[in-house]
Structure formats: structure tokens, C-alpha cells
Design an enzyme around this catalytic site. Structure first.
Site, PDB file in Angstrom:
ATOM      1  N   TYR A 194     -17.997  13.720 -12.686  1.00 55.30           N
ATOM      2  CA  TYR A 194     -17.930  14.922 -13.512  1.00 55.30           C
ATOM      3  C   TYR A 194     -16.631  15.034 -14.305  1.00 55.30           C
ATOM      4  O   TYR A 194     -16.570  15.786 -15.277  1.00 55.30           O
ATOM      5  CB  TYR A 194     -18.079  16.173 -12.642  1.00 55.30           C
ATOM      6  CG  TYR A 194     -19.400  16.266 -11.918  1.00 55.30           C
ATOM      7  CD1 TYR A 194     -20.602  16.286 -12.625  1.00 55.30           C
ATOM      8  CD2 TYR A 194     -19.448  16.319 -10.539  1.00 55.30           C
ATOM      9  CE1 TYR A 194     -21.810  16.366 -11.963  1.00 55.30           C
ATOM     10  CE2 TYR A 194     -20.655  16.403  -9.860  1.00 55.30           C
ATOM     11  CZ  TYR A 194     -21.839  16.422 -10.581  1.00 55.30           C
ATOM     12  OH  TYR A 194     -23.028  16.501  -9.930  1.00 55.30           O
TER      13      TYR A 194
ATOM     14  N   ARG B 278       0.791  -1.222   0.000  1.00 54.20           N
ATOM     15  CA  ARG B 278       0.000   0.000   0.000  1.00 54.20           C
ATOM     16  C   ARG B 278       0.824   1.274   0.000  1.00 54.20           C
ATOM     17  O   ARG B 278       0.598   2.163  -0.807  1.00 54.20           O
ATOM     18  CB  ARG B 278      -0.932  -0.001   1.220  1.00 54.20           C
ATOM     19  CG  ARG B 278      -2.030   1.034   1.172  1.00 54.20           C
ATOM     20  CD  ARG B 278      -2.940   0.929   2.386  1.00 54.20           C
ATOM     21  NE  ARG B 278      -3.485  -0.404   2.571  1.00 54.20           N
ATOM     22  CZ  ARG B 278      -4.231  -0.772   3.615  1.00 54.20           C
ATOM     23  NH1 ARG B 278      -4.462   0.095   4.576  1.00 54.20           N
ATOM     24  NH2 ARG B 278      -4.703  -1.989   3.705  1.00 54.20           N
TER      25      ARG B 278
ATOM     26  N   HIS C 158      -8.159  -3.585  -7.562  1.00 62.47           N
ATOM     27  CA  HIS C 158      -7.887  -2.922  -6.276  1.00 62.47           C
ATOM     28  C   HIS C 158      -9.160  -2.914  -5.432  1.00 62.47           C
ATOM     29  O   HIS C 158      -9.946  -1.965  -5.484  1.00 62.47           O
ATOM     30  CB  HIS C 158      -7.402  -1.488  -6.534  1.00 62.47           C
ATOM     31  CG  HIS C 158      -6.672  -0.874  -5.382  1.00 62.47           C
ATOM     32  ND1 HIS C 158      -5.429  -1.292  -4.968  1.00 62.47           N
ATOM     33  CD2 HIS C 158      -7.012   0.140  -4.540  1.00 62.47           C
ATOM     34  CE1 HIS C 158      -5.031  -0.570  -3.947  1.00 62.47           C
ATOM     35  NE2 HIS C 158      -5.972   0.310  -3.660  1.00 62.47           N
TER      36      HIS C 158
END
Length: 829
Positions: free
Chosen positions: A130, A40, A86
Site C-alpha cells: 500500500y 547485520r 539482501h
């Protein structure tokens, strides 16, 4: 027990493992920590990517969202990444993708974003529904040739798909774009660099494998931040490249404009990396409003798409140089702490510049080798087919006759193989050949292709058989990327021309600092005290107030920064020269004028911040025998009011603090003459608010007197001094290592003659000691003058005391061969 429940059998019992809960918790935490470190938080040295970034790019590659395609909704990319590779929340995936698209975060953005992807003012990006994104062209260089067996693949989280363990990475992305992350117990902070400089250094290492870090720094001038600004000085950069760690000062780009009306203004055009512009402007305004900065009339942010422009208008009579220095001190300069930590073969390592490039080259050699082998296999297969077709063309009439005479396709294949010894693959192609391929033009094309394939096979075999040729391929490809993507350097260097400070006006010298129980403090030059013979009375070191007594003495340099730890577990930062210099007979100045101490709070230990690096720890021990280690980096920013250094139980007090590096032993000594030595790793690293673990099992009303960090047991002895003025030196080798929380071994005999142990120190044969009594007598003696004896002895007279006076504290003065860490040993109250 109910009769329906069967009794456990021997087989059931054999399946049960007995384990200590602390061992299980420790192993579980280690497993968790490694999963965070490797899976990570830390980048791989080969491609410079963390798993989430690698998976985002690979998901875009698989979906065809390349630089040549149209932009795709960010939510679609995040969804593909999350669903296939993931399995974490969509927010962290989107945050990672956003950062790869920000030109103020990445030196060479890997994602081409369309829409609001945040700003240097700290504005958040628009929601993923968006915005749109696709791969940036340079990101495709990281994935180039991934379909040619260049890297290993592993099953994804649900064994449904395969994902790459690392990307081929055609350029050293770790250094080019940098990385930052916090794992468990470690962190990384790698600055970005100029692509052309890094590639030039890589080429230098290819051509000269023995190149030093200095040779590589001829090409890599220093970090190249996307926001530009200026690096102050070169020394910190050189240290970072040579050691993997360093603290680089980055200063904003600005200029002072003189206006016709007589007033000046400061125009800021570039900011240090990772500076929030809007927050910085707000803080400057707050400083002006509360009077911290004077002389500013107006402050405007005139930044636009073309760049940053912050205008600071000065008052008519303001001194621009003073205002500029105030802004630099608090707002326009930041420190970038370089920690070049990355995963090497799955293990975290701090790397120098050369080591980083060497690991990248090793990876790239493996990629090019595997790619060449993959292509060689394909070319050999193609050559084999072409050889069969050429043979068929050479005997075209016979081949046609054989095929015409055959009953079916299988008979034709068998007859051709019997006649011309074709392989299965060759005969499959021959029987599928069209009649048009028998023309002379088609035959010539096949012959030309065969010659090209043979030439390529020969070239690939040369690359695979000669490492110099393989490195030449890597160099050629690196230079091609440089030609395609290189740009001008953005970050400049400026010389470190700091203004004269109070520190520059104070002579640098070693001093003795004396602190009393009632927190009177003063400093005196060490040179005032000449070495005396053992057993002397010493000289007056302070006029102690009635009811007060000396609690400690320590040596420091006037330019040192000191961390002052108190009995209540707080820590304060103090510059040595801030302590008033007074004569030997002076009482001193109340420490409350220097430090914000509470009632009943006393300084019990002092550590010199020049003694430790970021990777080191501060090891602490309390009166009740608790020990803990805390990363030294947690004490970088200390408020004027102090910060918590250790959490204490009711009635417990912080006694001693030592600087350790992870490879030392801790030796804890008690007032009743017991001692225990154990590996510092047995006291695991904890945060500042932790209490710690039990270091020694104290008997009765015994308490801890002090602690020693054992670094070289063959060169140093353990010095023990008691309150009645007796002491001894004993080889540290006589104190065997044990597990913590034991009762330990007898160090010295205490009793009516000796009194309790006051001080323990690690000393060398050439060291001098500063010994001070509670009543203010002070003497300096040679450590070698104190007899060297075994454990469990009474020692010899070290200092002659009068009346009910007692030894308060001992400190070591460095020998003539070099400095030793400042250590403070306080009297046990």
C-alpha cells in the site's frame, strides 16, 4: 559390516580432522557472532549504515528511484533489495526502509515515503503493497559519485551482481542520523545530531588536525533529536563525546498554564526521543486511576499533524509543582544511553567524537582521491583523442588525401599512423570524423575543449599530489551540503535543577554495614573504629541475638547504591542511607523491612554500583565452585522484589561477586586452603539466568570461601584470614595463572589451629582492614601489620577470639591515597 562396503583407506583417514566438540562449538559461535556484528547489527563508521540500509539505498539507486523520479511501490523496492542484495525476509527489509522514512526516528530521513509509515504513537506502517517510496534528496549525497570507482564492490550473495562495501557518503551520516542495534555481546546506540554542527566540527578537524574533543564541542553542542525535547545538563554529553559512552537525560518540553478559574494545566509539546506517545498517555492515566499521581482532573491528547500537544488538567486545589515533578520522575524524562560503537576496518570499536570524525575524513579522502584519479584517467584519455583530432585538423588536406587514396578503412588507419604517428584510439576517431568537423568553427570548439581538459587535468593532478588541496575539496563539498540541507536545532539544553531529595539531607560519609545470619542489618560510621595492633580483641560491634551470628561486614558510602546478592542467586538494589544508622552495641534492623527476602534467603555479597561502567562485568562464584560473568548493564533495572542474578543447582549457593573489566584474573579460594587463579575470559560472559562454568575442582567436602579480582599483582598481596583468627599476606605473584577447573595450589595450611578459610582479599600496603567476629567483636587494623609470607604457611594471629567465637568476615577500608572498590567477603557456612 556388509562385504559390499569398502574398507576405509589411509587416504580417507587423512581427510578426517579430530577436534574437541567444545572447541568447535566455541569457534562456530565466534564465527556466528562476528557475522552478526559485521553483517547485520552494527553500522560502518564511514557511511553510518548497516548492510540492510546500504542495500536498500543502492537498490533504489540502481532502479532509478531517486528524489527526482516518481514514487515506487514499497513492495517493488523491497523485492529488488531482497532478490539482488539482501537474501533475508521481506519484513526486516521493509521495517528498515520504514524507519528511514520516519521523521520522528531519523533526524534527516533518507527515504521519502508516501502513505502510512507509522506514527509516534507506535502505530504500525501499512503493508508494503500500500505504501510508496523514493530516495530523499539527502540520501543521494550518500551515493554521489559511486559510479566513479570511489568505493570497493563485492559480489552479491549469488555472485550475479556487484554491491558496494560502503557508500561514498558526502556527509558524516553516522553522527547525523545516529544508529542503534544489538549484536552478540555488544550493542550500539548513537544519537542523531544537527547536520550543520557536525559539518562545522568536521571542517574544524580538517583545518586543525590537532583539535581536541573540547574544540570540536565548540561546534557540536550535543545530540539533536528529531522529536526535540531538552537535554538536562552538559556533563553527560561531554563524557559521551570524550569516551564514547554516556547516559544523557532527555526531558519533555512542557509549560504550566494558569487559568482564570484558578486551576492549572500542564501542556506537553515535545517528547523525549523514542517515546511512544500513546503508551505514555495510557500509563499516566493508569497512574492517576490507581492513585500513584494525585491532582489530575483530566488528560487529553490533542496532537495533530502540526505537532504534539498533550493537556494535563489539574484539580482546583492541586499543586502544579508537585504534579509536574511526579510526571517528570516517571513519564516525562528518559535516559538515552550513548554507546558510540561502530565498525572500523570490520572490527567493532567504541569511538570518541574526534575518532568518529577522523575515521570519516579518512574515508572521504580515499573517496575523493579515487574519484579524482578516475576523472583524471578519463580526462587524459579525452585529451589524447583531442590531440589527435587537432593534428588531423592541422593537416586536413593531407589527411583527406590519405583516406581517399586508401583501399579500405584499415588501409587508411595504417597510412595515417605511418604519416603522423597516431595511436589506435586516435586514428579510430579520425577516420570516423565527419567532413563538417573540418570547419573553422568546429576546429575552434575542439581547441577550446582541449584547453578546458588540460586545465582540469592540471587541477586533478594538484589534488592528487597535494593533500591540502584534497582536504580543501572535501571542505568545500561539506559546506555545500550544509548550505543545502542545514536547519535549526530542535533539541535544547536546560540546566539540571533537581528538587531537594532525601539524599541531599543526609551527610555523605563512609560507614561500616554489619549483616547477621538472621539478616539483621545496621550501619555505623567508619570513624568510630580506630586502628589497633594485630592480635587484639577489638571492641563490641553489635549485640548479637542468641542463636544468631555475624555473617558479613562491608564498607560503603551513605550515598552509594548497593547491589545485594543473596545465597539463592537473587539480587536486590538498596541505597546505603536506607540502612538504619545505629550504635555499636545495637542489634540492627531486620533486612526484611528493606528487602523483599524469602525465608532462608541471606545476603552473601554486596557490590557498589558506583564501581562499574556499562562495559564491565559482574563475576560470580558459587559454593560448589561454579564461576560466571554477566554484563553489569543487565543489572540496571532491578525490581523491588529483586531479579535473578545466577541460576543455581540444588544445594548450591552464591558466595561472592566481584566487578571485573575483561582484563583481570580471578582467584578462587576454598575453605580447606586451596586456591586457583585463571584469566576471567575463561569464564565466558553469560546471561543472568545461566549457571556458569566450573572454576575450581573441589576435593571431598571442600567448598569455596571467596574470590579476588586480581588487577595489579605487583602492588597488592593476597590476604587470607581463617575462622580461628589467623591470617597472612602473600604476594599475588606467587599464585601462577592456570586453566580453570583445576585443583589449584595450596594457599594456607588449615587445621585445628587455623580452622577453615573465612576470607580472602586483595590488599595494598597502606590499606586498613575491618575484621568482625561471629559474636559481634569488631576491630580495625593495618594490613601491613599482618606478616607477609609465602604460600603453604600457617600465618600469624590476627584477632584474639574468646570461647567458640570465630572470624565472620573481613573488609578493606580505602587507603589515604584514594578509593578502592567495595568488596564483601562472607563467612562460608
Amino acid at each position: 559390516m556388509s562385504s559390499d562396503v569398502p574398507e576405509p583407506t589411509d587416504v580417507d583417514a587423512a581427510r578426517i580432522d579430530t577436534a574437541r566438540i567444545e572447541d568447535e562449538m566455541e569457534q562456530s559461535y565466534i564465527d556466528y557472532a562476528m557475522s552478526v556484528i559485521a553483517g547485520r547489527a552494527l553500522p560502518d563508521v564511514r557511511d553510518g549504515l548497516k548492510p540492510v540500509h546500504r542495500r536498500i539505498l543502492y537498490a533504489m539507486h540502481e532502479e532509478g528511484v531517486t528524489s527526482g523520479s516518481s514514487h515506487r511501490k514499497s513492495s517493488s523496492i523491497v523485492g529488488e533489495t531482497m532478490g539482488n542484495f539482501h537474501p533475508h525476509g521481506d519484513s526486516p527489509i521493509y521495517d528498515a526502509m520504514v524507519r528511514m522514512a520516519q521523521d520522528f526516528s531519523m533526524r534527516y530521513p533518507l527515504v521519502d515515503g508516501q502513505g502510512n509509515f507509522g506514527s509516534v504513537d507506535g502505530d504500525p506502517p501499512a503493508a508494503m503493497r500500500y505504501t510508496e517510496a523514493r530516495m530523499a534528496p539527502i540520501a543521494e549525497e550518500l551515493l554521489a559519485d559511486i559510479d566513479m570507482d570511489t568505493v570497493d564492490f563485492s559480489a552479491n550473495y549469488d555472485d550475479r551482481l556487484q554491491e558496494p562495501d560502503v557508500l561514498p557518503a558526502a556527509f558524516p551520516n553516522l553522527l547525523v542520523n545516529g544508529s542503534s542495534g544489538i549484536a552478540v555481546g555488544m550493542s550500539t546506540n548513537i544519537p542523531p545530531h544537527n547536520l550543520g554542527e557536525i559539518i562545522d566540527a568536521t571542517v574544524e578537524l580538517i583545518e586543525n588536525p590537532d583539535a581536541t574533543v573540547e574544540d570540536l564541542m565548540d561546534h557540536v553542542k550535543g545530540p539533536d533529536f528529531p522529536t526535540g525535547a531538552n537535554i538536562v545538563g552538559h556533563n553527560a554529553v561531554h563524557a559521551a563525546y570524550k569516551t564514547g559512552r554516556g547516559r544523557i537525560r532527555v526531558r519533555a518540553e512542557y509549560e504550566v498554564e494558569e487559568r482564570e478559574n484558578g486551576s492549572d494545566r500542564i501542556i506537553i509539546t515535545e517528547l523525549p526521543y523514542q517515546t511512544n506517545k500513546a503508551r505514555m498517555v495510557e500509563k499516566i492515566a493508569d497512574a492517576v486511576n490507581d492513585g500513584s499521581i494525585e491532582g489530575i482532573r483530566d488528560l487529553r491528547d490533542e496532537s495533530d499533524r502540526d505537532g504534539i500537544r498533550i493537556v494535563v488538567e489539574l484539580k482546583q486545589n492541586a499543586m502544579a509543582e508537585v504534579v509536574k515533578n511526579q510526571l517528570l520522575e516517571s513519564f516525562l524524562e528518559k535516559t538515552f544511553g550513548v554507546i558510540n560503537l561502530a565498525l572500523v576496518d570490520g572490527q567493532p570499536q567504541v569511538l570518541t567524537l574526534k575518532e568518529t570524525l577522523r575515521h570519516y575524513l579518512d574515508h572521504r579522502k580515499e573517496v575523493v582521491r579515487r574519484r579524482s584519479q578516475y576523472e583524471l584517467n578519463e580526462k587524459e584519455d579525452r585529451a589524447h583523442i583531442l590531440e589527435g583530432r587537432l593534428t588531423a585538423l592541422e593537416h586536413a588536406d593531407d589527411v583527406v588525401d590519405i583516406i581517399q587514396d586508401a583501399e579500405d578503412r584499415d588501409d587508411a588507419k595504417a597510412a595515417l599512423q605511418e604519416a603522423y604517428d597516431f595511436s589506435d584510439d586516435q586514428v579510430d576517431h579520425i577516420v570516423r570524423m565527419q567532413l563538417g568537423s573540418l570547419t573553422s568553427m568546429e576546429a575552434a570548439e575542439i581547441e577550446d575543449e582541449y584547453e578546458e581538459v588540460q586545465a582540469r587535468i592540471e587541477r586533478l593532478e594538484t589534488i592528487l599530489g597535494d593533500e591540502d588541496e584534497l582536504l580543501a575539496v572535501i571542505e568545500e563539498e561539506l559546506l555545500a551540503i550544509k548550505d543545502e540541507y542545514d536547519d535549526d536545532r530542535r533539541t535544547s539544553f536546560i540546566e539540571d535543577t533537581d528538587e531537594v531529595t532525601r539524599e541531599d539531607l543526609i551527610a555523605e560519609e563512609d560507614v561500616v554495614v554489619v549483616v547477621t545470619e538472621q539478616d539483621y542489618v545496621k550501619r555505623m560510621p567508619v570513624s568510630q573504629f580506630d586502628a589497633q595492633n594485630r592480635g587484639g580483641k577489638g571492641i563490641i560491634g553489635g549485640d548479637i541475638k542468641e542463636g544468631d551470628r555475624v555473617s558479613k561486614v562491608f564498607r560503603a558510602n551513605t550515598h552509594d547504591y548497593l547491589l545485594c546478592f543473596t545465597n539463592q542467586g537473587q539480587v536486590y538494589r538498596l541505597k546505603t542511607y536506607e540502612i538504619p544508622e545505629m550504635s555499636r552495641t545495637a542489634r540492627g534492623k531486620s533486612a526484611i523491612n528493606l528487602l523483599d527476602l524469602d525465608d532462608g534467603e541471606e545476603i552473601t555479597a554486596v557490590v557498589n554500583t558506583d564501581d562499574f561502567e556499562d562495559e564491565e562485568c559482574l563475576s560470580m562464584v558459587t559454593r560448589d565452585g561454579y564461576v560466571k560473568r554477566t554484563a553489569a548493564s543487565e543489572f540496571d533495572n532491578i525490581l523491588s522484589t529483586g531479579i535473578i542474578a545466577a541460576k543455581l543447582e540444588d544445594g548450591d549457593e552464591l558466595v561472592d561477586v566481584k566487578v571485573t573489566n575483561g582484563s583481570t584474573d580471578l582467584l578462587v579460594a576454598t575453605r580447606d586452603g586451596m586456591s586457583i587463579r585463571f584469566d576471567e575470559d575463561e569464564a565466558r560472559e553469560m546471561g543472568r539466568n545461566a549457571r556458569g562454568v566450573r572454576g575450581i575442582d573441589l576435593e571431598g567436602d571442600d567448598t569455596v570461601a571467596g574470590m579476588v579480582a586480581v588487577e595489579d599483582e605487583t602492588e597488592q598481596d593476597l590476604l587470607t584470614v581463617t575462622e580461628n583468627g589467623y591470617g597472612k599476606r602473600t604476594p599475588l605473584t606467587e599464585y601462577r595463572k592456570q586453566s580453570r577447573n583445576g585443583k589449584g595450589l595450596v594457599d594456607i595450611k588449615t587445621g585445628d589451629r587455623n580452622g577453615g578459610v573465612t576470607s580472602v582479599k586483595a590488599v595494598g600496603p597502606t590499606d586498613h582492614l575491618i575484621i568482625m567476629s561471629e559474636g559481634g567483636q569488631i576491630m580495625r587494623i593495618r594490613a601491613a601489620d599482618i606478616s607477609g609470607v609465602g604460600r603453604n604457611t600457617m600465618g600469624v594471629k590476627v584477632m584474639e577470639l574468646e570461647g567458640d567465637d570465630g572470624v565472620a568476615t573481613v573488609d578493606v577500608v580505602p587507603d589515604a591515597n584514594g578509593d578502592r572498590p567495595t568488596e564483601t567477603v562472607e563467612r562460608e557456612k
